[in-house]
Design an enzyme around this catalytic site. Structure first.
Site, mmCIF file in Angstrom:
data_model
loop_
_atom_site.group_PDB
_atom_site.id
_atom_site.type_symbol
_atom_site.label_atom_id
_atom_site.label_comp_id
_atom_site.label_asym_id
_atom_site.label_seq_id
_atom_site.Cartn_x
_atom_site.Cartn_y
_atom_site.Cartn_z
ATOM 1 N N VAL A 128 0.842 -1.203 0.000
ATOM 2 C CA VAL A 128 0.000 0.000 0.000
ATOM 3 C C VAL A 128 0.874 1.249 0.000
ATOM 4 O O VAL A 128 0.601 2.239 -0.704
ATOM 5 C CB VAL A 128 -0.946 -0.003 1.215
ATOM 6 N N TYR A 129 1.938 1.197 0.789
ATOM 7 C CA TYR A 129 2.883 2.325 0.871
ATOM 8 C C TYR A 129 3.512 2.613 -0.493
ATOM 9 O O TYR A 129 3.555 3.772 -0.932
ATOM 10 C CB TYR A 129 3.956 1.994 1.905
#
Length: 218
Positions: A128-129
């Site tokens: 996600v990062y």
């Protein structure tokens, strides 16, 4: 020069602020909590309290007006969840770029991450990062009013800097001391010929100033 740094209390930002202030630049660091102010003053930076997760573009632009360079070095941090990857790693980066454009600050430097990619697959926090950082980088690249450079360091470590790096469009993975990331950023601030480049950074064998001049000349 006057340089405004988002994420002013971060480990790389504090190192960068010290370097810039020591060479005579006027440095301001945007921080979320007022109690962090003394740490910035200790390295020669002016603290500016502003929460990039809740501020408006105009509020941030007001802090950027008159600056020569804007540096985005904020991050949600390794202990943060999915939501803050969106609000900080993507949202704050987008806000800061839009605010810089609104304030007329052309030179824009982003501390991104190696592997950042809006299309990165996976559902883990780090996936996600990397998507959030990739989306933010894409947004910055799309701002025609910004003279941007995106720096993507490898694995950050706290070893003392060596001043020797590998800085290229693609380096492959590797570690890099935070000291050397900050020193590279300070050099990029002074090298407008790196505008429009997305660069990866790991430890290597080339002095930082030579590495930056090399990519600027390509």
């Amino acid at each position: 020069m006057r340089i405004v740094i988002a994420g002013g209390h971060g480990q790389i930002a504090l190192r960068l602020e010290r370097l810039l202030a020591a060479r005579g630049d006027e440095v301001a660091g945007i921080i979320r909590r007022a109690e962090q102010s003394d740490d910035l003053r200790a390295v020669g930076a002016e603290p500016v309290v502003c929460d990039l997760e809740s501020a408006s573009t105009e509020e941030v632009a007001a802090h950027l007006r008159g600056a020569d360079v804007a540096v985005f070095a904020a991050g949600a941090g390794p202990g943060s969840g999915v939501d803050r990857k969106g609000t900080v790693d993507r949202g704050a980066a987008v806000l800061f770029a839009d605010a810089a454009e609104s304030a007329g600050v052309r030179r824009h430097i982003v501390v991104s991450s190696m592997g950042a990619d809006a299309a990165h697959p996976g559902d883990e926090i780090f996936d996600v990062y990397l998507r959030a950082k990739g989306e933010a980088d894409d947004h910055v690249r799309g701002r025609e009013a910004l003279d941007w450079t995106i720096l993507r360091p490898g694995s950050l470590i706290d070893d003392a800097g060596t001043g020797l790096v590998r800085l290229e469009a693609s380096t492959g993975r590797g570690p890099i001391p935070r000291d050397d990331v900050a020193a590279t950023l300070a050099e990029l601030v002074d090298t407008p010929a790196t505008v429009g480049l997305t660069l990866e950074l790991i430890s290597g064998s080339t002095p930082i100033s030579v590495a930056v001049k090399s990519v600027a000349g390509n």
